[in-house]
Scaffold this active site. Structure first.
Site, PDB file in Angstrom:
ATOM      1  CG  HIS A  96      -0.547  -0.173   2.380  1.00  0.00           C
ATOM      2  ND1 HIS A  96      -1.152  -0.600   3.608  1.00  0.00           N
ATOM      3  CD2 HIS A  96       0.646  -0.573   2.781  1.00  0.00           C
ATOM      4  CE1 HIS A  96      -0.574  -0.923   4.692  1.00  0.00           C
ATOM      5  NE2 HIS A  96       0.736  -0.996   4.244  1.00  0.00           N
ATOM      6  N   GLY A  97       0.535   2.148  -1.023  1.00  0.00           N
ATOM      7  CA  GLY A  97       1.101   3.561  -0.784  1.00  0.00           C
ATOM      8  C   GLY A  97       2.319   3.533  -1.522  1.00  0.00           C
TER       9      GLY A  97
END
Ligand SMILES: CC(C)(COP(=O)(O)OP(=O)(O)OC[C@H]1O[C@@H](n2cnc3c(N)ncnc32)[C@H](O)[C@@H]1OP(=O)(O)O)[C@@H](O)C(=O)NCCC(=O)NCCS
Length: 169
Positions: A96-97
């Site tokens: 994520h991210g």
């Protein structure tokens, strides 16, 4: 705000599916999963893990290739991004991210942990692990099997476990 308090704030919001925005000339192998929830948990007062609802999207640039059985998770709050011209091999995990620049090559078995940023033109060899929240510079080279625990500058080669600076390239 503590991480646990943040997770509880997020949990009050209505869950929404990730948007996956893909550029031109996208190619992919089989069983590619893009936009799944990231691995975001925090231990609560009872010692149980609470899940952090994810709200970020995934942006994929033009001319990207993603190999079979690769997973690209949506961001928790920020978006996950893959730059133009980047090619990703089989069995790669992008957490994520993570933000990957343009024209990178990422070889099979690599794991890039949450929120790490990879500069453009970078080569990441087979079976590399890169720790969360790091910055890997432009045109850098990470040798096979490396465990990267520190930021890497532009035009630098690093390898080993833990990965060490080898030379400027
Ligand atoms: C980083 C890399 C380019 C170095 O190659 P090289 O310059 O030819 O290096 P050498 O093979 O001469 O090795 C130099 C020394 O570093 C060590 N070494 C090389 N690569 C290493 C790595 N990834 N991790 C740990 N040590 C490494 C060698 O064992 C050797 O050690 P020694 O001096 O004690 O004998 C190469 O090892 C690599 O990782 N290439 C990417 C491979 C890959 O991902 N291929 C996928 C193709 S699809």
């Amino acid at each position: 705000m503590s991480r646990l308090a943040f997770i509880r704030e997020q949990a009050k919001k209505k869950p929404v599916q990730a948007n996956v925005i893909v550029g031109r000339n996208f190619k992919h192998g089989s069983n590619v999963t893009i936009g799944g929830d990231g691995f975001g948990y925090e231990k609560n007062e009872q010692g149980e893990y609470e899940f952090m609802q994810h709200f970020g999207d995934v942006y994929i640039g033009d001319d990207v290739k993603i190999g079979s059985n690769t997973c690209i998770d949506r961001g928790a709050v920020e978006h996950t991004q893959i730059g133009n011209g980047t090619k990703i091999d089989n069995l790669v995990h992008i957490a994520h991210g993570v933000k990957i620049g343009d024209n990178c090559l990422i070889v099979a078995g690599t794991v890039i942990c949450g929120s790490t940023e990879i500069g453009g033109g970078t080569y990441i060899g087979a079976n590399v692990t890169i720790r969360e929240h790091l910055k890997i510079g432009n045109n850098s080279y990470i040798g096979m099997g490396s465990v990267v625990t520190k930021n890497v500058g532009d035009n630098e080669m690093w390898y080993g476990n833990p990965a060490k600076f080898i030379k400027t390239i």
